[in-house]
Motif scaffolding. Sequence first.
Motif, PDB file in Angstrom:
ATOM      1  N   LEU A 156       0.826  -1.202   0.000  1.00 15.67           N
ATOM      2  CA  LEU A 156       0.000   0.000   0.000  1.00 15.67           C
ATOM      3  C   LEU A 156       0.862   1.256   0.000  1.00 15.67           C
ATOM      4  O   LEU A 156       0.455   2.299  -0.489  1.00 15.67           O
ATOM      5  CB  LEU A 156      -0.921   0.022   1.224  1.00 15.67           C
ATOM      6  N   GLY A 157       2.045   1.134   0.554  1.00 17.81           N
ATOM      7  CA  GLY A 157       2.967   2.271   0.633  1.00 17.81           C
ATOM      8  C   GLY A 157       4.218   1.811   1.345  1.00 17.81           C
ATOM      9  O   GLY A 157       4.446   0.612   1.517  1.00 17.81           O
ATOM     10  N   HIS A 158       5.038   2.760   1.765  1.00 15.20           N
ATOM     11  CA  HIS A 158       6.234   2.399   2.513  1.00 15.20           C
ATOM     12  C   HIS A 158       5.868   2.118   3.965  1.00 15.20           C
ATOM     13  O   HIS A 158       4.753   2.399   4.416  1.00 15.20           O
ATOM     14  CB  HIS A 158       7.270   3.520   2.427  1.00 15.20           C
ATOM     15  N   CYS A 159       6.822   1.557   4.695  1.00 13.75           N
ATOM     16  CA  CYS A 159       6.578   1.203   6.095  1.00 13.75           C
ATOM     17  C   CYS A 159       6.242   2.448   6.914  1.00 13.75           C
ATOM     18  O   CYS A 159       6.934   3.460   6.841  1.00 13.75           O
ATOM     19  CB  CYS A 159       7.812   0.515   6.668  1.00 13.75           C
ATOM     20  N   GLU A 160       5.179   2.364   7.679  1.00 15.20           N
ATOM     21  CA  GLU A 160       4.775   3.445   8.586  1.00 15.20           C
ATOM     22  C   GLU A 160       4.571   2.893   9.995  1.00 15.20           C
ATOM     23  O   GLU A 160       3.613   3.236  10.678  1.00 15.20           O
ATOM     24  CB  GLU A 160       3.493   4.116   8.083  1.00 15.20           C
ATOM     25  N   ALA A 161       5.498   2.036  10.417  1.00 18.88           N
ATOM     26  CA  ALA A 161       5.352   1.390  11.723  1.00 18.88           C
ATOM     27  C   ALA A 161       5.325   2.393  12.868  1.00 18.88           C
ATOM     28  O   ALA A 161       4.763   2.117  13.933  1.00 18.88           O
ATOM     29  CB  ALA A 161       6.469   0.377  11.943  1.00 18.88           C
ATOM     30  N   GLY A 162       5.931   3.563  12.678  1.00 19.69           N
ATOM     31  CA  GLY A 162       5.920   4.572  13.723  1.00 19.69           C
ATOM     32  C   GLY A 162       4.537   5.085  14.049  1.00 19.69           C
ATOM     33  O   GLY A 162       4.328   5.709  15.106  1.00 19.69           O
ATOM     34  N   HIS A 163       3.576   4.826  13.157  1.00 19.87           N
ATOM     35  CA  HIS A 163       2.207   5.301  13.398  1.00 19.87           C
ATOM     36  C   HIS A 163       1.276   4.188  13.863  1.00 19.87           C
ATOM     37  O   HIS A 163       0.059   4.395  13.909  1.00 19.87           O
ATOM     38  CB  HIS A 163       1.663   5.985  12.146  1.00 19.87           C
ATOM     39  N   MET A 164       1.836   3.018  14.187  1.00 17.77           N
ATOM     40  CA  MET A 164       0.969   1.976  14.743  1.00 17.77           C
ATOM     41  C   MET A 164       0.597   2.324  16.178  1.00 17.77           C
ATOM     42  O   MET A 164       1.338   3.004  16.880  1.00 17.77           O
ATOM     43  CB  MET A 164       1.650   0.599  14.692  1.00 17.77           C
ATOM     44  N   ARG A 165      -0.572   1.881  16.576  1.00 19.77           N
ATOM     45  CA  ARG A 165      -0.991   2.056  17.964  1.00 19.77           C
ATOM     46  C   ARG A 165      -0.557   0.845  18.774  1.00 19.77           C
ATOM     47  O   ARG A 165      -0.570  -0.289  18.286  1.00 19.77           O
ATOM     48  CB  ARG A 165      -2.507   2.251  18.044  1.00 19.77           C
ATOM     49  N   VAL A 166      -0.174   1.102  20.006  1.00 18.84           N
ATOM     50  CA  VAL A 166       0.303   0.036  20.898  1.00 18.84           C
ATOM     51  C   VAL A 166      -0.468   0.101  22.215  1.00 18.84           C
ATOM     52  O   VAL A 166      -1.128   1.093  22.516  1.00 18.84           O
ATOM     53  CB  VAL A 166       1.823   0.174  21.162  1.00 18.84           C
ATOM     54  N   ALA A 167      -0.369  -0.964  22.987  1.00 21.62           N
ATOM     55  CA  ALA A 167      -1.026  -0.990  24.299  1.00 21.62           C
ATOM     56  C   ALA A 167      -0.407   0.065  25.207  1.00 21.62           C
ATOM     57  O   ALA A 167       0.811   0.252  25.219  1.00 21.62           O
ATOM     58  CB  ALA A 167      -0.885  -2.376  24.914  1.00 21.62           C
ATOM     59  N   ARG A 168      -1.234   0.740  25.957  1.00 19.18           N
ATOM     60  CA  ARG A 168      -0.748   1.767  26.865  1.00 19.18           C
ATOM     61  C   ARG A 168      -0.355   1.163  28.206  1.00 19.18           C
ATOM     62  O   ARG A 168      -0.968   0.214  28.693  1.00 19.18           O
ATOM     63  CB  ARG A 168      -1.828   2.839  27.074  1.00 19.18           C
ATOM     64  N   VAL A 169       0.666   1.729  28.803  1.00 21.24           N
ATOM     65  CA  VAL A 169       1.064   1.330  30.146  1.00 21.24           C
ATOM     66  C   VAL A 169      -0.061   1.717  31.113  1.00 21.24           C
ATOM     67  O   VAL A 169      -0.548   2.854  31.074  1.00 21.24           O
ATOM     68  CB  VAL A 169       2.384   2.018  30.550  1.00 21.24           C
ATOM     69  N   PRO A 170      -0.499   0.795  31.956  1.00 23.43           N
ATOM     70  CA  PRO A 170      -1.583   1.121  32.894  1.00 23.43           C
ATOM     71  C   PRO A 170      -1.264   2.374  33.709  1.00 23.43           C
ATOM     72  O   PRO A 170      -0.164   2.522  34.248  1.00 23.43           O
ATOM     73  CB  PRO A 170      -1.658  -0.123  33.791  1.00 23.43           C
ATOM     74  N   GLY A 171      -2.240   3.274  33.761  1.00 20.43           N
ATOM     75  CA  GLY A 171      -2.079   4.505  34.523  1.00 20.43           C
ATOM     76  C   GLY A 171      -1.536   5.666  33.720  1.00 20.43           C
ATOM     77  O   GLY A 171      -1.567   6.811  34.194  1.00 20.43           O
ATOM     78  N   ASP A 172      -1.055   5.411  32.510  1.00 13.64           N
ATOM     79  CA  ASP A 172      -0.528   6.496  31.685  1.00 13.64           C
ATOM     80  C   ASP A 172      -1.689   7.144  30.933  1.00 13.64           C
ATOM     81  O   ASP A 172      -2.315   6.515  30.072  1.00 13.64           O
ATOM     82  CB  ASP A 172       0.509   5.958  30.702  1.00 13.64           C
TER      83      ASP A 172
END
Length: 295
Positions: A156-172
């Motif tokens: 679809l395009g070049h790698c955009e891994a920096g824009h993936m969403r990840v699990a948040r640390v509890p309390g953050d």
Amino acid sequence: MAQAGRIAGVELGGTKCVVVLATPAGDIVAQETVRTGNEPDAAIGAIAAVLDGWWQDGGFDALGIASFGPVQLDPAAPDYGHITATAKPGWRNTPVMPPLAARYPVPVAFDTDVNGAAMAERRWGAARGLADFAYVTVGTGVGVGSIVNGAPTRGLGHCEAGHMRVARVPGDTFAGACPYHGDCVEGLAAGPAIAARCGRPGEEIAADDPAWALVADALAQMIQALACTNAPRRVLMGGGVIAQRPELIARIDARVRALVGDYLVLPARDYIVEPGLGTAAGPLGPIALALESLD
């Protein structure tokens, strides 16, 4: 590979553009810096003026262009060689490659700046001998060059891994600083995100500040995802944030191993490392891309 005497390259960054002339061995023989600014015509005109001078003084055999993104990399697309949905003022939907390629009758390669740096590391740096690796830069943004079978990934395009969403640390509860996704990896771990979270730039934040654990966790989750998908044999980490806090690499490596558990077998050492070329990876990126076009 075809023999080439001189290779020209353009590293187009969000703040400055570095125009380089180098040998096929990666020795830079001339280098000029142009301000990127918010007026593409002026910046591209200044780049062309530097290249024109070198063209008239002996020429060059290929041209590589490594640009900030996102960019269109599909040669069949009508906007091939354009910067597309960037947040940088003035540069959205800007043709970068076409006006430069039209000036010189040589092969022209075009890719992202981080893919260029990755290919430079493969040719001359810490990824020599590897066909599968990743180059991660953490600075103003989080960029990832994912190299699979010796070439940057496409689709679809070049790698955009920096824009993936990840699990948040509890309390953050930090909302994140990405203008597109809020708390994606870039919105949690890039330089502006760190400054927004802490109220001061990263260089003023103590090494034992709890914010660094949150930065490391976001980046580690991204690298775990890369390990589970593109399976890099090594991950190179650079950029301004890592340069200021190189101790983050060991912290990220330990967290990646904890996240992976016993499911994947990672190299026992030298899995996440600093780039071998240091700050030269950026300017040498377009040179490496141009040389690939001659292979």
